[in-house]
Design an enzyme around this catalytic site. Structure first.
Site, PDB file in Angstrom:
ATOM      1  N   LYS A   1      35.724  37.680  33.393  1.00 13.71           N
ATOM      2  CA  LYS A   1      36.893  38.199  32.647  1.00 13.71           C
ATOM      3  C   LYS A   1      37.489  37.119  31.752  1.00 13.71           C
ATOM      4  O   LYS A   1      37.752  37.347  30.573  1.00 13.71           O
ATOM      5  CB  LYS A   1      37.967  38.682  33.633  1.00 13.71           C
ATOM      6  CG  LYS A   1      39.325  38.911  32.957  1.00 13.71           C
ATOM      7  CD  LYS A   1      40.395  39.363  33.926  1.00 13.71           C
ATOM      8  CE  LYS A   1      41.176  38.272  34.611  1.00 13.71           C
ATOM      9  NZ  LYS A   1      42.251  37.644  33.825  1.00 13.71           N
ATOM     10  N   ASN A   2      37.703  35.921  32.334  1.00 10.28           N
ATOM     11  CA  ASN A   2      38.430  34.896  31.600  1.00 10.28           C
ATOM     12  C   ASN A   2      37.603  34.239  30.506  1.00 10.28           C
ATOM     13  O   ASN A   2      38.125  33.447  29.730  1.00 10.28           O
ATOM     14  CB  ASN A   2      39.015  33.866  32.568  1.00 10.28           C
ATOM     15  CG  ASN A   2      40.164  34.476  33.366  1.00 10.28           C
ATOM     16  OD1 ASN A   2      40.662  35.553  33.009  1.00 10.28           O
ATOM     17  ND2 ASN A   2      40.579  33.808  34.435  1.00 10.28           N
TER      18      ASN A   2
ATOM     19  N   ARG B   1      48.831  38.485  29.387  1.00 13.21           N
ATOM     20  CA  ARG B   1      49.156  37.172  28.818  1.00 13.21           C
ATOM     21  C   ARG B   1      48.016  36.579  27.992  1.00 13.21           C
ATOM     22  O   ARG B   1      48.247  35.833  27.043  1.00 13.21           O
ATOM     23  CB  ARG B   1      49.457  36.197  29.953  1.00 13.21           C
ATOM     24  CG  ARG B   1      50.862  36.147  30.418  1.00 13.21           C
ATOM     25  CD  ARG B   1      51.001  34.971  31.343  1.00 13.21           C
ATOM     26  NE  ARG B   1      50.566  33.755  30.665  1.00 13.21           N
ATOM     27  CZ  ARG B   1      51.363  32.994  29.926  1.00 13.21           C
ATOM     28  NH1 ARG B   1      52.626  33.279  29.796  1.00 13.21           N
ATOM     29  NH2 ARG B   1      50.874  31.912  29.332  1.00 13.21           N
TER      30      ARG B   1
ATOM     31  N   ASP C   1      55.454  35.822  34.231  1.00 13.03           N
ATOM     32  CA  ASP C   1      54.719  36.817  34.990  1.00 13.03           C
ATOM     33  C   ASP C   1      54.876  36.568  36.474  1.00 13.03           C
ATOM     34  O   ASP C   1      55.792  35.861  36.898  1.00 13.03           O
ATOM     35  CB  ASP C   1      53.254  36.886  34.579  1.00 13.03           C
ATOM     36  CG  ASP C   1      52.470  35.714  35.073  1.00 13.03           C
ATOM     37  OD1 ASP C   1      53.053  34.844  35.741  1.00 13.03           O
ATOM     38  OD2 ASP C   1      51.267  35.657  34.809  1.00 13.03           O
TER      39      ASP C   1
ATOM     40  N   ASP D   1      42.862  30.493  41.197  1.00 12.32           N
ATOM     41  CA  ASP D   1      42.543  31.927  41.328  1.00 12.32           C
ATOM     42  C   ASP D   1      41.875  32.255  42.666  1.00 12.32           C
ATOM     43  O   ASP D   1      41.848  33.407  43.079  1.00 12.32           O
ATOM     44  CB  ASP D   1      41.633  32.365  40.172  1.00 12.32           C
ATOM     45  CG  ASP D   1      42.338  32.224  38.843  1.00 12.32           C
ATOM     46  OD1 ASP D   1      43.467  32.710  38.723  1.00 12.32           O
ATOM     47  OD2 ASP D   1      41.777  31.583  37.943  1.00 12.32           O
TER      48      ASP D   1
ATOM     49  N   VAL E   1      48.722  24.327  40.513  1.00 12.26           N
ATOM     50  CA  VAL E   1      48.577  24.762  39.120  1.00 12.26           C
ATOM     51  C   VAL E   1      49.745  25.640  38.667  1.00 12.26           C
ATOM     52  O   VAL E   1      50.268  25.460  37.571  1.00 12.26           O
ATOM     53  CB  VAL E   1      47.217  25.475  38.909  1.00 12.26           C
ATOM     54  CG1 VAL E   1      47.066  25.928  37.453  1.00 12.26           C
ATOM     55  CG2 VAL E   1      46.064  24.545  39.308  1.00 12.26           C
TER      56      VAL E   1
END
Ligand code: EPU
Length: 448
Positions: free
Chosen positions: A51-52, A122, A146, A334, A356
């Site tokens: 996805k990223n 975002r 967020d 993540d 992070v």
């Protein structure tokens, strides 16, 4: 520096992800995910594109007029949002096959990213660099905060200013304009993924050489560099802390297959760790998961590189360990909710430090509703493992926390119902179907 502020409803088939790329479709009915404990997992499945990476590659397609193609594109809601954003600029975008996405970029773009779309995701801020490169101007809504903190974009903006961009932030929008982009030395105070990507993309159109110091090193950064280089750019050093972009050359559309999703891979590793069993993840890239696999090894989960993927086998019971999240090549933030879910069921006391994001433990309250013994103190979570969790209704608070609650349900007595699944569908393609293919007792059920 530490950026965290200290300095619809069938029984199977994802009703939301299945709609990705088809913005005209009627919105699916809300659905929940029901999880029950069951047999140990067994079997194999295919890991999709990251996805990223895909989101940034889609933004990067706007750098060149003409038809670009991306393969292995996951059918997730965030991809749909990025498609809608590209369409709002005047691009055409369509799937020709299940996972092959084409983007037709016109000669002239409308460089305006509306709040409606940016507020959904975002990652939309990734269009700022390419729009500036292509149009010399961009008006992009501020993404705002967020679920895990304020998430500023100051590093994106100050780096672009160094490249000669005039920036005005007013009325909720970034108004950026540059008659000429100029190559410069840029030092990031923290290796921000998004800032590194925006600078790389803007710098492809800058006169001369741009050097990014303290650049992010994630595999998705190297993938973006490979994509840009294939377009005709000259990006050197991606994957290291220093990236050099020799800008100004013409770019052409390309055909590209993104890197596999290391976070999706981690979801299934967590699932097998919790449910037990033995699985094979085809297409996974073990080289991108070294630090995670080392940590999982400390927890007694065995992983092994095999031809074309990764194999994993769970122990009788996981063992607790200490985890510290860091930018790549460290253990990714993540993975953190997945690791906390695993530690909730491990033998011993685990300690997790989140470095992070300022506020990425919001979901912990949901795990506690399932009987987990977790105490959060600032950026640390102390997790005392339990033999079993207890199924309960819970709410997904963000993409990764949602996936973590689903896999936690595999280790909980009775039924777990995960609500607010739109978060999960933003970033995980067919999570339910893929877990079912490994024998997990997971299903979509109508919202109660
Ligand atoms: N930060 C600043 N100023 C900036 C940019 C970042 O202070 O200008 C701070 C952030 O607030 C955060 C830290 O720096 O505390 C790291 O942020 P980074 O910019 O690296 O993250 P990002 O680009 O916003 C991407 C992923 C995230 C992932 C992080 C870290 C995408 C679309 N998002 O976000 O993924 O957690 O990198 O690896 O690529 C997810 O997929 O669910 C997700 C949240």
């Amino acid at each position: 520096m530490n950026p965290t502020g200290d300095s619809a409803a069938p029984e199977s088939g994802d009703p939301q992800a299945g709609r990705a790329g088809a913005p005209d479709d009627i919105a699916p009915a809300p659905a929940e995910i029901r999880v029950r404990p069951g047999e140990p997992l067994a079997g194999e499945l295919e890991i999709g594109g990251a996805k990223n990476s895909v989101l940034k590659l889609l933004a990067a397609t706007t750098l060149a007029e003409g038809l670009s193609t991306l393969r292995r594109v996951p059918r997730i809601a965030d991809v749909t949002t990025m498609i809608e954003l590209l369409q709002s600029f005047g691009c055409g975008a369509w799937f020709s096959d299940d996972d092959v996405l084409h983007v037709e970029v016109p000669e002239r773009l409308e460089p305006h990213a509306s709040y409606d779309l940016v507020s959904r995701m975002r990652a939309s801020i990734a269009v700022l660099g390419p729009l500036l490169a292509r149009c010399g101007e961009a008006m992009v809504a501020l993404p705002g905060g967020d679920d895990f903190g304020s998430r500023p974009i100051d590093m994106h903006l100050s780096a672009l200013e160094r490249l000669g961009v005039d920036i005005d932030v007013s009325h909720g929008y970034v108004h950026a304009r540059a008659s000429v982009l100029k190559g410069e030395e840029v030092s990031l105070a923290w290796p921000s993924v998004g800032a590194t990507e925006n600078i790389m993309m803007a710098a492809t159109a800058a006169e001369g050489r741009t050097v990014i110091h303290n650049a992010a090193r994630e595999p998705e950064i190297a993938d973006l560099a490979a994509f840009l280089n294939r377009m005709g750019a000259e990006v050197l050093g991606a994957g290291s802390p220093t990236i050099t972009i020799n800008g100004g050359g013409p770019l052409a559309p390309v055909d590209h297959t993104p890197v596999p999703d290391r976070i999706e891979t981690a979801v299934f590793l967590a699932a097998v760790g919790i449910a037990g069993g033995e699985i094979t993840l085809r297409g996974a890239q073990p080289g991108h998961l070294r630090m995670l696999c080392d940590k999982l090894g400390e927890m007694n989960l065995r992983t092994s590189t095999i031809k074309g993927g990764l194999w994993a086998m769970a122990p009788q019971r996981l063992r607790a360990t200490e985890i510290v999240t860091l930018p790549y090549p460290g253990v990714a933030t993540d993975y953190q909710p997945l690791l906390v879910a695993m530690l909730s069921l491990a033998e011993g006391v685990g300690l997790v430090t989140e470095n992070v994001f300022a506020n990425r433990f919001r979901y912990v309250g949901e795990l506690v509703r399932m009987g987990a013994d977790i105490r959060v103190e600032g950026r640390c979570a102390i997790v005392r493992g339990r033999e079993r969790l207890s199924g309960a209704p819970v709410r997904a608070t963000d993409i990764r926390a949602g996936a973590a609650l689903v896999v936690a349900g595999l280790g909980a007595e009775g039924e777990t119902i995960v609500r607010d699944t739109h978060h999960i569908s933003r970033g995980h393609e067919d999570l339910v179907g893929k877990l079912q293919s490994l024998g997990a007792d997971v299903a979509w059920v109508p919202a109660g």
